[in-house]
Every structure is written in C-alpha cells, then in structure tokens.
Design an enzyme around this catalytic site. Sequence first.
Site, PDB file in Angstrom:
ATOM      1  N   GLU A 178      66.867  56.348 141.817  1.00  0.00           N
ATOM      2  CA  GLU A 178      67.783  57.435 141.454  1.00  0.00           C
ATOM      3  C   GLU A 178      66.970  58.588 140.885  1.00  0.00           C
ATOM      4  O   GLU A 178      66.351  58.449 139.845  1.00  0.00           O
ATOM      5  CB  GLU A 178      68.802  56.964 140.410  1.00  0.00           C
ATOM      6  CG  GLU A 178      69.639  55.774 140.835  1.00  0.00           C
ATOM      7  CD  GLU A 178      70.501  55.243 139.703  1.00  0.00           C
ATOM      8  OE1 GLU A 178      70.298  55.670 138.544  1.00  0.00           O
ATOM      9  OE2 GLU A 178      71.360  54.392 139.954  1.00  0.00           O
ATOM     10  N   ASP A 418      74.420  44.890 140.188  1.00  0.00           N
ATOM     11  CA  ASP A 418      73.653  45.956 139.544  1.00  0.00           C
ATOM     12  C   ASP A 418      72.254  45.469 139.159  1.00  0.00           C
ATOM     13  O   ASP A 418      71.967  44.274 139.132  1.00  0.00           O
ATOM     14  CB  ASP A 418      74.404  46.412 138.289  1.00  0.00           C
ATOM     15  CG  ASP A 418      74.033  47.824 137.859  1.00  0.00           C
ATOM     16  OD1 ASP A 418      73.049  48.375 138.368  1.00  0.00           O
ATOM     17  OD2 ASP A 418      74.741  48.371 136.987  1.00  0.00           O
ATOM     18  N   GLU A 467      74.194  52.292 145.884  1.00  0.00           N
ATOM     19  CA  GLU A 467      74.251  53.401 144.936  1.00  0.00           C
ATOM     20  C   GLU A 467      72.889  53.775 144.368  1.00  0.00           C
ATOM     21  O   GLU A 467      72.747  54.015 143.180  1.00  0.00           O
ATOM     22  CB  GLU A 467      75.214  53.047 143.797  1.00  0.00           C
ATOM     23  CG  GLU A 467      76.633  52.783 144.259  1.00  0.00           C
ATOM     24  CD  GLU A 467      77.556  52.418 143.112  1.00  0.00           C
ATOM     25  OE1 GLU A 467      77.306  52.859 141.971  1.00  0.00           O
ATOM     26  OE2 GLU A 467      78.513  51.671 143.343  1.00  0.00           O
ATOM     27  N   GLU A 473      77.176  58.977 137.762  1.00  0.00           N
ATOM     28  CA  GLU A 473      76.771  58.128 136.648  1.00  0.00           C
ATOM     29  C   GLU A 473      75.776  58.842 135.739  1.00  0.00           C
ATOM     30  O   GLU A 473      75.878  58.792 134.512  1.00  0.00           O
ATOM     31  CB  GLU A 473      76.136  56.840 137.184  1.00  0.00           C
ATOM     32  CG  GLU A 473      75.550  55.962 136.092  1.00  0.00           C
ATOM     33  CD  GLU A 473      74.715  54.817 136.632  1.00  0.00           C
ATOM     34  OE1 GLU A 473      74.364  53.925 135.844  1.00  0.00           O
ATOM     35  OE2 GLU A 473      74.413  54.816 137.835  1.00  0.00           O
TER      36      GLU A 473
END
Length: 483
Positions: A178, A418, A467, A473
Amino acid sequence: MKPTGHLLTLALCLLTALVTAAAPRKFTLQSPSGTLRVEVAAADSITYRLYHGDDLMLGDSPLSLTIGDGRVLGAGDRLSGTSRRSADEKIVTPIYRKQSIEDKYNELTLRFKGYNVIFRAYDSGMAYRFETTGRKPFTVVSERAAFRFPADHKAYIPYVRGERGTATTEIQFWNSFENKYVYSELSAWRDGVLAFLPILIESEGGKKLCITEADLLDYPGMYLSPEGPGTSLRGVFAPYPAKVVPGGHNGLEGVVEGREPYIARFDGPARLPWRVVIVAAEDAELADNDLVYALATPAKGDFSWVKPGKVAWDWWNTWNLYGVDFKSGINNETYKYYIDFAADHGIEYVILDEGWAVNKKADLFQVVPAIDLPELVAYGKERGVGIVLWAGFYATERDLERVCKHYSEMGIKGFKVDFLDRDDQKIADFTYRLAETAAKYRLFLDMHGYHKPAGIQRTYPNVLNFEGVFGLEQMKWTSEKTD
C-alpha cells in the site's frame, strides 16, 4: 603427416558446427494485428526486444533461471526445437468486470533440455514464462528478469511503503503493498528502495508500458529495482522463509526468521509466473486491459454460488453510532443496526471487522462475550443480509480447514483475511490453499495486505477482492492533503 581428405572434411564439419552453435538463433513473434512485435534471440543468453509499431519499447532484455545444481537455464543451452501456435478464443468470465473477454494471441515456444521458454504476443502486450519439464525436485536460487528501456523514461513508481523502504532489503519484503505512486525519471529511483508491481512507464510518443505478472500460483512475487544507471530494471524476489513465527500486529502476522539460499522449491515440473508487459497507445487502454486475467489458470468446478455485493463496513467509523438507545460498539445490538441499515439500502453484506474474536489470541474460535454469531447470522438471513468475518493471517493459517468448515456450517458467507503482508513462495502457496479450502466450503474471500492482482480471481472466482492499495483505509490517519 599431411591431413587426408577425410580429416579435412571432418575438421570443416566440426568448425561449421561450432560456428553454428555460437551464432544466435533469432525469432520474430508478432501480435495478431501486427501492431506489436517481439524479437527473441537465443545464444549465450536469451534476450528479447519489444516494438509497438516502429517504436522500440524495450531493448535487449535478458532472462534466465539459476537452479540449485548450479545450472543456469537460458544461458547457452542448445536449442532443441521450437513451436508456434495461435489462439482466437472467448473466455466467459463468471465474476469479472466483463461478461467475456477476447483471448487472441500468437505464441512461440523455445525448447531446451529440461525446460521451455514461452513467449506470447497480444495486440495489448506481451508475456513470457519458464516451464520446467524434469521430474526431479529442484530449487530456484535466483531469477533474472530484466527490463531495459531505450531512454531514461519517467515512471509512476510504487515504492515499498514507509520506513521499511529505507532499511534493509529483508525488511522491505515485509510490507502491505500500500503506497502512493511517485512520478519521476527512472534515473531518480530512490537508492536501495524496492518497488512492487504494477509499475507504469511513459515511453515514446505518449505510449505507456505497464510491467506486472500473472498466474502467480506457487512462486514469490516480483519486486523491481534499478539494474545499472537509469534505463534498466531488474526483478527482485524474496528468498524462501526458513521459519515463520506469529508476530506483528497483535501476533496475527507471519514474521520470517531466516531465509533459505533459494527463492522457490518444486517437487517436479513447474510453470513459473508470466512476466507481463502491457502496452497502451492511449491511457484508456490501460483500464480496459485483460491480459492478467487471460493469462491466469482457468477455474475448475462450479462457482455459481458466489454472489458479489457491497458491504457495510464497521471499522471505518470505529463502531460509532448516534441517536440509538443502546451503547454502540462490538456487540450484537450494533451489528443488528448495521444489518437493518444494509437491508434498507440494498447492501448485501455486513462485515464484522477486527474485534469480534478475542484480541491477541490468534484463535478464531474464541469469540468475545458481547457477540452471538449464530444470532447475527439468523437475523441477517431474515433481512436478506449475509455476514462476513475479518480474520488475521496467522489465526486463519493455523487451522484453515476447521475454521472454514465451522463458519460455513454456521452460515457465514466469507472472510476478509488480513495481514498477509508478504509474497514469498510460502505465502503464495498459502493464499491458493486458502482460496481452494474456502471454495470447498462455499466461502468467498477478500484478501487484505495482499499483492497486486495476478490472476487468482480467475483460478478461484470466490476471491472477490484484494486490497493492496493506498485507499480509504489510509485516510483514517493520513493528512487530507495527501496527494
């Protein structure tokens, strides 16, 4: 003694053979419309060039594999044969942004003793992969995947995030994929910092190249780093973990303790991932590209039970509700309110994010006292809303089959898994085992902290989302000025 005629003939034959063996074998592979052209040379090494029209997109880019017995596949092996084929098919997509996609390409296979190298040319890009044919176990010590550009192009670079990106290479292998994209020349690449895929490069005449990979079944994911000054990139791969222990956030991540002296191991024949180079003359073509999906292994079995949909997300607003006659939080009253909201607004699912299972236990069978899952499942069923559960990597991995069986029988619709946060071979294997086991029990998946889309959604259509993105987020704790 003077040489006889027979000896002279033999010497000439040997000399001719040596010259022929040393001369590179060259092959041209064109896309179906002829717009894209791949030029492959096989001699002391295997290299390829990529053209789009008259524009050189990639210069001579080498590829090879070093395996555990010291052999380098793709470096001077005698070519034993070649074959070509073409395809013009339609892939029906059960769960995708399109009902069907075109799978139209020309293919060239170079055959060597114990392995093949396969090239494909599509009108929208090219791909290549190694395929081993031996029956014995082997390890891959390293892979050389180079991308050599004709000039110092500008690129959109997704560096490994945060402080991990300024430390050792080992620390960079532990990341959530990310980050924002940095726009700069290739020559301005941050020293010592890896980038994950995909990466976008601006080329001649406004054309763009997107480098990524597909069919990442049982192999470490590829990072990129500069190879030489400014105009070349090389693949970097996480070595195989020697040991993985629970750690990180609440003990839910897999922390690698030590690495093996290889990046992958196989028990027999193996198909390595496709190295993919997408070419777009117009930016809209990037969003419309389907190469990764087309190159992935097709699904087996019935996935008609998978029902995509929207989900009401509790974690984003920290379970805060206003104007209610109960104390909001991680409890049944709050989740019934979410279920009512979802039912009233056409939202198919409600997720119970982190907090429904006892903290720091990494045990998905220890549910907090304020939550009655069977009651929530029954209430949701009455309202036409399914329940999705959040789960950390380690808590899922430690008892995968039992977890999936138990919650499927309860009526749970899927899991958001996750803190995957790695893409070495060991976790690549886990994600496919996870998808397969979840499919067995008719559960869908949302992968979080997961690498780039590499085709798992075609192989297992119950994987609805991944994701690894700097998204909503991150805005929970990031400045509004973030660009």
